[in-house]
Write a protein that holds these residues in place. Structure first.
Motif, short mmCIF file in Angstrom:
data_model
loop_
_atom_site.label_atom_id
_atom_site.label_comp_id
_atom_site.label_asym_id
_atom_site.label_seq_id
_atom_site.Cartn_x
_atom_site.Cartn_y
_atom_site.Cartn_z
N ASN A 243 22.98 -1.72 46.77
CA ASN A 243 22.04 -1.26 47.79
C ASN A 243 22.77 -0.45 48.86
N ASN A 244 23.95 -0.93 49.27
CA ASN A 244 24.72 -0.25 50.31
C ASN A 244 25.21 1.12 49.84
N LEU A 245 25.78 1.14 48.63
CA LEU A 245 26.32 2.40 48.13
C LEU A 245 25.19 3.41 47.90
N ARG A 246 24.05 2.90 47.36
CA ARG A 246 22.92 3.79 47.14
C ARG A 246 22.47 4.42 48.45
N SER A 247 22.47 3.61 49.51
CA SER A 247 21.98 4.15 50.78
C SER A 247 22.91 5.24 51.30
N MET A 248 24.21 5.15 51.01
CA MET A 248 25.14 6.16 51.51
C MET A 248 25.29 7.33 50.53
N VAL A 249 24.72 7.17 49.31
CA VAL A 249 24.78 8.29 48.36
C VAL A 249 23.44 9.01 48.30
N THR A 250 22.35 8.25 48.07
CA THR A 250 21.03 8.88 47.96
C THR A 250 20.24 8.79 49.25
N GLY A 251 20.67 7.92 50.15
CA GLY A 251 19.93 7.74 51.40
C GLY A 251 18.96 6.58 51.34
N ARG A 252 18.61 6.09 50.12
CA ARG A 252 17.56 5.05 49.97
C ARG A 252 18.19 3.65 50.08
N TYR A 253 17.53 2.81 50.84
CA TYR A 253 18.03 1.46 51.08
C TYR A 253 16.86 0.49 50.92
#
Lengths: 261, 301
Positions: B274-284
């Motif tokens: 979840n954390n990595l996705r938020s910093m790669v795609t923006g979605r959390y």
């Protein structure tokens, strides 16, 4: 480099994302060393120097002075670096005769080339400054320098319009190599009021270890600019035909010509 | 059960169709846009820059592996020195001297493996850029990364101060500050709440890193430049001299390394996907919590 063939259509996005940071860091470490050896990368890295040079010229005015210190802050021993005891025959002979036969030559793109003895330099108006020497390695040392402002000497020889740099030719072969030490400044730094050719350190004649009989002090530059054992000052329009062509002994060995940082 | 159970409290096998870090669907979770494209680009640019800056900085440090306080170097009495010296048995040892104390660090600091041979070097070759002892190339990398890093930090901080939205997402509210003890307890129990907003500890940490550590790195770095000293003498005064600035540059750098490890640890334990996705795609993915007062963070005071 071979890659494991594990990637199928169902590979989860999660693994891709999770691996990205580690992969980025890992390939960065291995990759930086590899691309450091690439010639065009070396040139690109070097071009950052031009950016720093222009930016610092923009914020440090022609007259902005390096900090000067109190007598009480002078270091007990001014740490010598590079050559500390030149072994060339001509230099040994100068030391024997207390530099009586030594002469400074100023020539190149000037209207009136001249040679000056140590006594003649000593008779000119002088400047004394207590400044901090900052070595490219990271250490600093405070000393008091007395010498002739380079601007006064330039006024006497009258540089021609084409002159863009002042080159300082030295007496010593650094680390016993075949090249004599040399350094250079642009005209802004050359005419700076704290740029002097110093013949005294801490109220005494300049010691051999620190560049006797005459050395450069350009106080807004790192230590390797502060050429010791200066014999000749030459005004030029380019470094192309001088030694390695980069404007200085260390510059020919990869160091930045702009030594303001 | 309270919501926001992290992957450690409720681990799932890696083969699970749903990533372990994502909350159960029954807990009513949804994806939000947490990080703008600008923030994400900035984050990863900084990540690369900071690694290059750190490793090339260690290369530069190796050229004179000693730190001092004040304007100049008191060579006989450094604050920190990393070097090799003969031990009692006559063998060379790598040592770190800090304020009078000596630590044996053979193999890592002071004396380490350099292409199959133990050699004197402050930081080992795996930690420096380039690996070989090469001061000029270390400086080149340092200034290249610095020219990317410094302007982007300055631009980002200005934007953060100017934009009301950014201010809200970085500076803690009074309620968040009051909730810090509760958040600490939750963290100690590995209970991480997945919410749209950062909690008080996160925000204070980011304020410290963004508004203190990063600007201090830039300013202490500039203070080591002799031309900058002539242009802005106030900087040297601010840090108590060039050698103090150099020492602080080193201390702040290792504070950032410390932040980096805590940051990585928390990213890993609080839902790495979840954390990595938020910093790669923006979605959390956040968890919608029941409205009852029992589970509300601020009701625990």
């Amino acid at each position: 480099m071979s890659k494991p063939e594990s990637s199928g259509p169902n590979r989860s996005r999660r693994r891709l994302l999770s691996g990205m940071a580690a992969l980025g860091a890992g390939s960065l470490l291995a990759g930086c060393d590899r691309i450091t050896d690439n010639a065009s990368v070396k040139r690109a890295l070097g071009s950052v120097e031009q950016l720093t040079y222009k930016a610092q010229r923009l914020i440090a005015s022609r007259q902005a002075l390096a900090q000067e210190f109190d007598k009480s802050q002078i270091a007990p021993v001014f740490r010598p670096n590079g050559t500390t005891n030149p072994q060339e025959d001509y230099y040994r002979a100068w030391v024997e005769s207390d530099f009586a036969d030594w002469r400074l030559t100023i020539d190149g793109l000037v209207e009136e080339p001249m040679t000056l003895s140590l006594d003649e330099l000593g008779a000119m108006p002088s400047r004394t400054q207590i400044t901090r020497h900052d070595c490219v390695e990271g250490w600093s040392c405070i000393g008091q320098w007395t010498g002739v402002p380079l601007a006064d000497l330039l006024d006497r020889v009258r540089p021609r319009d084409q002159a863009r740099f002042v080159v300082f030719h030295c007496a010593d072969h650094t680390y016993g190599g075949s090249d004599l030490y040399y350094e250079s400044l642009d005209m802004v730094e050359a005419y700076h009021p704290q740029t002097i050719l110093a013949y005294a350190l801490n109220d005494a004649a300049l010691p051999v270890a620190n560049g006797a009989p005459l050395r450069l002090r350009a106080e807004r530059q790192l230590g390797y600019k502060q050429a010791k054992y200066v014999m000749r000052v030459e005004l030029v329009d380019s470094f192309k035909n001088i030694h390695g062509g980069k404007g200085g002994y260390w510059e020919d060995r990869g160091y930045d010509w702009w030594a303001g940082i | 059960m309270p919501s926001g159970i992290g992957p450690v409290a409720n681990p799932k096998p890696d083969s699970s169709p749903r990533p372990a870090s994502e909350p159960e669907a029954s807990e009513s979770s949804r994806l939000i846009k947490r990080h703008s494209l600008g923030t994400r680009l900035w984050h990863w640019t900084n990540f690369l820059c900071l690694i290059v800056l750190l490793m090339s900085g260690l290369q530069i440090f190796n050229a004179h592996p000693a730190l001092y306080w004040g304007e100049q170097s008191g060579f006989s009495d450094p604050f920190i020195a990393i070097h090799a010296q003969a031990g009692n048995d006559g063998e060379q040892r790598g040592v770190v001297r800090v304020a009078g104390y000596t630590l044996d660090t053979t193999g890592v600091l002071g004396l380490s493996d350099d292409n199959g041979q133990l050699r004197q070097r402050a930081f080992p070759r795996w930690a420096t850029l380039p690996g070989d002892k090469w001061l000029t190339m270390g400086r080149n990398w340092h200034f290249l990364a610095g020219w990317i890093f410094a302007p982007s930090v300055v631009a980002y901080l200005l934007y953060t101060v100017i934009s009301r939205h950014r201010r809200g997402s970085i500076f803690p509210t009074r309620r968040q500050l009051r909730a810090i003890p509760r958040t600490l307890v939750d963290h100690a129990r590995f209970r991480f709440h997945h919410e749209a907003d950062y909690n008080g500890i996160q925000k204070l940490t980011y304020v410290l890193v963004l508004f203190v550590l990063l600007p201090m790195m830039i300013l202490t770095g500039l203070t080591m430049s002799p031309s900058i000293n002539a242009a802005w003498p106030l900087l040297t005064e601010l840090f108590g001299g060039r050698q103090s600035a150099r020492t602080l540059h080193f201390i702040f750098a290792f504070s950032l390394v410390g932040f980096f490890f805590v940051h990585i640890a928390l990213v890993l334990v609080s839902g790495v996907f979840n954390n990595l996705r938020s910093m790669v795609t923006g979605r959390y993915r956040i968890t919608e919590r029941p409205a009852g007062p029992v589970n509300r963070e601020d009701s625990h005071e």
